[in-house]
Design a protein around this motif. Sequence first.
Motif, PDB file in Angstrom:
ATOM      1  N   SER A   1      19.175 -37.124 -20.670  1.00  0.00           N
ATOM      2  CA  SER A   1      20.299 -37.566 -19.840  1.00  0.00           C
ATOM      3  C   SER A   1      20.359 -39.063 -19.617  1.00  0.00           C
ATOM      4  O   SER A   1      21.450 -39.623 -19.457  1.00  0.00           O
ATOM      5  CB  SER A   1      20.244 -36.862 -18.481  1.00  0.00           C
ATOM      6  N   ALA A   2      19.219 -39.737 -19.580  1.00  0.00           N
ATOM      7  CA  ALA A   2      19.197 -41.125 -19.124  1.00  0.00           C
ATOM      8  C   ALA A   2      19.150 -42.145 -20.255  1.00  0.00           C
ATOM      9  O   ALA A   2      19.112 -43.345 -20.002  1.00  0.00           O
ATOM     10  CB  ALA A   2      17.998 -41.337 -18.188  1.00  0.00           C
ATOM     11  N   GLN A   3      19.116 -41.688 -21.507  1.00  0.00           N
ATOM     12  CA  GLN A   3      19.002 -42.592 -22.639  1.00  0.00           C
ATOM     13  C   GLN A   3      20.292 -42.633 -23.449  1.00  0.00           C
ATOM     14  O   GLN A   3      21.052 -41.667 -23.471  1.00  0.00           O
ATOM     15  CB  GLN A   3      17.842 -42.160 -23.553  1.00  0.00           C
ATOM     16  N   SER A   4      20.508 -43.736 -24.134  1.00  0.00           N
ATOM     17  CA  SER A   4      21.634 -43.832 -25.061  1.00  0.00           C
ATOM     18  C   SER A   4      21.284 -43.080 -26.338  1.00  0.00           C
ATOM     19  O   SER A   4      20.099 -42.844 -26.632  1.00  0.00           O
ATOM     20  CB  SER A   4      21.917 -45.298 -25.392  1.00  0.00           C
ATOM     21  N   PRO A   5      22.278 -42.705 -27.139  1.00  0.00           N
ATOM     22  CA  PRO A   5      21.975 -42.055 -28.421  1.00  0.00           C
ATOM     23  C   PRO A   5      21.038 -42.896 -29.298  1.00  0.00           C
ATOM     24  O   PRO A   5      20.159 -42.361 -29.973  1.00  0.00           O
ATOM     25  CB  PRO A   5      23.353 -41.883 -29.058  1.00  0.00           C
ATOM     26  N   GLU A   6      21.223 -44.213 -29.274  1.00  0.00           N
ATOM     27  CA  GLU A   6      20.360 -45.086 -30.076  1.00  0.00           C
ATOM     28  C   GLU A   6      18.918 -45.024 -29.596  1.00  0.00           C
ATOM     29  O   GLU A   6      17.977 -44.967 -30.412  1.00  0.00           O
ATOM     30  CB  GLU A   6      20.865 -46.530 -30.011  1.00  0.00           C
ATOM     31  N   ALA A   7      18.727 -45.014 -28.271  1.00  0.00           N
ATOM     32  CA  ALA A   7      17.367 -44.919 -27.727  1.00  0.00           C
ATOM     33  C   ALA A   7      16.767 -43.549 -28.013  1.00  0.00           C
ATOM     34  O   ALA A   7      15.553 -43.434 -28.235  1.00  0.00           O
ATOM     35  CB  ALA A   7      17.390 -45.192 -26.230  1.00  0.00           C
ATOM     36  N   ILE A   8      17.594 -42.521 -28.003  1.00  0.00           N
ATOM     37  CA  ILE A   8      17.094 -41.173 -28.318  1.00  0.00           C
ATOM     38  C   ILE A   8      16.574 -41.134 -29.752  1.00  0.00           C
ATOM     39  O   ILE A   8      15.505 -40.580 -30.030  1.00  0.00           O
ATOM     40  CB  ILE A   8      18.201 -40.126 -28.105  1.00  0.00           C
ATOM     41  N   ILE A   9      17.304 -41.741 -30.680  1.00  0.00           N
ATOM     42  CA  ILE A   9      16.868 -41.754 -32.084  1.00  0.00           C
ATOM     43  C   ILE A   9      15.530 -42.457 -32.230  1.00  0.00           C
ATOM     44  O   ILE A   9      14.612 -41.950 -32.889  1.00  0.00           O
ATOM     45  CB  ILE A   9      17.954 -42.416 -32.957  1.00  0.00           C
ATOM     46  N   GLU A  10      15.381 -43.621 -31.604  1.00  0.00           N
ATOM     47  CA  GLU A  10      14.113 -44.345 -31.679  1.00  0.00           C
ATOM     48  C   GLU A  10      13.003 -43.576 -30.958  1.00  0.00           C
ATOM     49  O   GLU A  10      11.874 -43.457 -31.448  1.00  0.00           O
ATOM     50  CB  GLU A  10      14.273 -45.740 -31.068  1.00  0.00           C
ATOM     51  N   GLY A  11      13.317 -43.049 -29.782  1.00  0.00           N
ATOM     52  CA  GLY A  11      12.317 -42.305 -29.020  1.00  0.00           C
ATOM     53  C   GLY A  11      11.832 -41.060 -29.745  1.00  0.00           C
ATOM     54  O   GLY A  11      10.636 -40.719 -29.706  1.00  0.00           O
ATOM     55  N   MET A  12      12.741 -40.376 -30.423  1.00  0.00           N
ATOM     56  CA  MET A  12      12.351 -39.177 -31.148  1.00  0.00           C
ATOM     57  C   MET A  12      11.488 -39.516 -32.355  1.00  0.00           C
ATOM     58  O   MET A  12      10.604 -38.732 -32.737  1.00  0.00           O
ATOM     59  CB  MET A  12      13.591 -38.392 -31.574  1.00  0.00           C
ATOM     60  N   ALA A  13      11.699 -40.679 -32.968  1.00  0.00           N
ATOM     61  CA  ALA A  13      10.815 -41.110 -34.058  1.00  0.00           C
ATOM     62  C   ALA A  13       9.400 -41.321 -33.521  1.00  0.00           C
ATOM     63  O   ALA A  13       8.412 -40.920 -34.156  1.00  0.00           O
ATOM     64  CB  ALA A  13      11.359 -42.386 -34.694  1.00  0.00           C
ATOM     65  N   ARG A  14       9.290 -41.943 -32.355  1.00  0.00           N
ATOM     66  CA  ARG A  14       7.973 -42.148 -31.746  1.00  0.00           C
ATOM     67  C   ARG A  14       7.340 -40.806 -31.363  1.00  0.00           C
ATOM     68  O   ARG A  14       6.142 -40.592 -31.576  1.00  0.00           O
ATOM     69  CB  ARG A  14       8.110 -43.027 -30.510  1.00  0.00           C
ATOM     70  N   LEU A  15       8.148 -39.918 -30.794  1.00  0.00           N
ATOM     71  CA  LEU A  15       7.624 -38.616 -30.389  1.00  0.00           C
ATOM     72  C   LEU A  15       7.160 -37.811 -31.599  1.00  0.00           C
ATOM     73  O   LEU A  15       6.119 -37.151 -31.562  1.00  0.00           O
ATOM     74  CB  LEU A  15       8.685 -37.840 -29.614  1.00  0.00           C
ATOM     75  N   ALA A  16       7.923 -37.871 -32.681  1.00  0.00           N
ATOM     76  CA  ALA A  16       7.540 -37.148 -33.892  1.00  0.00           C
ATOM     77  C   ALA A  16       6.205 -37.663 -34.425  1.00  0.00           C
ATOM     78  O   ALA A  16       5.355 -36.867 -34.875  1.00  0.00           O
ATOM     79  CB  ALA A  16       8.626 -37.285 -34.954  1.00  0.00           C
ATOM     80  N   ALA A  17       6.006 -38.970 -34.367  1.00  0.00           N
ATOM     81  CA  ALA A  17       4.725 -39.535 -34.812  1.00  0.00           C
ATOM     82  C   ALA A  17       3.588 -39.047 -33.928  1.00  0.00           C
ATOM     83  O   ALA A  17       2.498 -38.696 -34.420  1.00  0.00           O
ATOM     84  CB  ALA A  17       4.804 -41.058 -34.804  1.00  0.00           C
ATOM     85  N   PHE A  18       3.818 -39.002 -32.635  1.00  0.00           N
ATOM     86  CA  PHE A  18       2.794 -38.521 -31.710  1.00  0.00           C
ATOM     87  C   PHE A  18       2.462 -37.049 -31.965  1.00  0.00           C
ATOM     88  O   PHE A  18       1.298 -36.667 -32.074  1.00  0.00           O
ATOM     89  CB  PHE A  18       3.265 -38.713 -30.267  1.00  0.00           C
ATOM     90  N   ILE A  19       3.505 -36.216 -32.048  1.00  0.00           N
ATOM     91  CA  ILE A  19       3.277 -34.771 -32.250  1.00  0.00           C
ATOM     92  C   ILE A  19       2.555 -34.530 -33.564  1.00  0.00           C
ATOM     93  O   ILE A  19       1.598 -33.733 -33.627  1.00  0.00           O
ATOM     94  CB  ILE A  19       4.622 -34.013 -32.214  1.00  0.00           C
ATOM     95  N   THR A  20       2.965 -35.218 -34.622  1.00  0.00           N
ATOM     96  CA  THR A  20       2.327 -35.041 -35.923  1.00  0.00           C
ATOM     97  C   THR A  20       0.856 -35.425 -35.877  1.00  0.00           C
ATOM     98  O   THR A  20      -0.010 -34.724 -36.400  1.00  0.00           O
ATOM     99  CB  THR A  20       3.065 -35.861 -36.987  1.00  0.00           C
ATOM    100  N   ALA A  21       0.565 -36.536 -35.220  1.00  0.00           N
ATOM    101  CA  ALA A  21      -0.816 -37.015 -35.136  1.00  0.00           C
ATOM    102  C   ALA A  21      -1.718 -36.073 -34.352  1.00  0.00           C
ATOM    103  O   ALA A  21      -2.912 -35.940 -34.649  1.00  0.00           O
ATOM    104  CB  ALA A  21      -0.846 -38.404 -34.512  1.00  0.00           C
ATOM    105  N   GLN A  22      -1.138 -35.410 -33.344  1.00  0.00           N
ATOM    106  CA  GLN A  22      -1.947 -34.523 -32.503  1.00  0.00           C
ATOM    107  C   GLN A  22      -2.082 -33.120 -33.064  1.00  0.00           C
ATOM    108  O   GLN A  22      -2.911 -32.333 -32.598  1.00  0.00           O
ATOM    109  CB  GLN A  22      -1.342 -34.430 -31.099  1.00  0.00           C
TER     110      GLN A  22
END
Length: 444
Positions: free
Chosen positions: A417-438
């Motif tokens: 809710s609180a992020q722009s679509p652009e921030a969501i795209i960048e944030g999801m890339a970071r989250l995907a890296a975290f989930i994959t690593a763990q």
Amino acid sequence: MTPQTLPSSRALALDELHGSLSDPVLDAMNFLNEVVGRFPQAISFAPGRPTEGDFEPEDLARHLHTYTSHLEETLGWSRDRVRTQLFQYGRTGGIIHELIARTVANDEGIEVPPEAVVVTTGCQEAMLLILRALFAAPEDTLLVSSPCYVGITGVARLLGIRVRAVPEGPAGPDPEAVSAAVRAAREAGERPRAFYVVPDFANPSGTSMSLPDRERLLRVAQEEDLLVLEDDPYGFFVRTGSARPTLKALDAGRRVVHLGSFAKTALPGARVGYVIADQEVIGPGGRRSLLADELSKIKSMTTVNTSAVSQAVIGGLLIESGCRLREANAGAIAYYRTNMDTLLGELERHFPAERRAELGISWNRPDGGFFTVVTVPFAADHKALELSARTYGVLWTPMSDFHLDGGGTHQLRLSCSAQSPEAIIEGMARLAAFITAQSPGTAA
């Protein structure tokens, strides 16, 4: 005596303070706030705060002027009466109850007299008032859909109220599970008084109840002499399909106490909520009142009354919208729809079917609202959140914080809710890296 010679004060023992101060629910919220504060550069999918949209500071003055003009020009109030309305304490049950009653009638088809509305300091106070009023004996028990918003379980803990979880399914709580929980509570010597539920796009799970399940839940409430506490902050924000009727709009037997807020649909900074409590109360000698009247008595000993200035700002906003907030929220509805579509699309892009099957990752696809839940193959706890924030620059919320029964240990909640679509795209890339690593079987 100088400050240097003052005797040291005795430290307070935590076990001599109220037991709720040691409750994991309170610790969890403080931890999350602390993590967010320590990592301000991280992209945060943690808080369920609304977008600020097109808010401008000067809007507040306009809303206030709209409300005072309404009092003077539409209602014919004198300047002195308007001044008293804004500068004094005012009616305990609120000064914009008539506007709220008109708005819920227009938006939700909820037809109640204005006297059934109590205006509160946010929805959190509404929860406090209704729990304090309904739960009078040690055996009185609150049923909650689990996973559950921590605001209601936290208030129950502060008031010493017993809570019993009703496990939630992919489509929200099963009415038959509610019925079974009622029977189990009674067999244990408890008296189930009410069931708390967020029927639309629930926090934290994002689930929504079907129309048949809503109707069946009301029948269960009637059969079991149970009240339903309906919390409805997200119902406007439909992503797919059409809006479903609130439980209160379907409530022919006055079984539903409706909890509302303007935090998501209007102005969170105003801290204005409300409770619709049109149930009849019979007192000594046959005296009759509304449950709302009894809640006002409790409110007089909590916040005395909700800020008249905040109410006036919300009142002006309601008047400007023609008391039709659903139409006024068209832009926000589209914004949240885009955000949820973006978040779900990025999950799919980073974890296509073969990849997520390999890693053991899945997620739900809510029909609207702010939240989705991702299931991961590792413990999504506070330690993992700390690592995610520090190393990967992305925040989320552990789902275990919302469970009463030890569940959700391998799930995380994402709020879009609180992020722009652009921030969501960048944030999801970071989250995907975290989930994959763990995930087991991948390089750390």
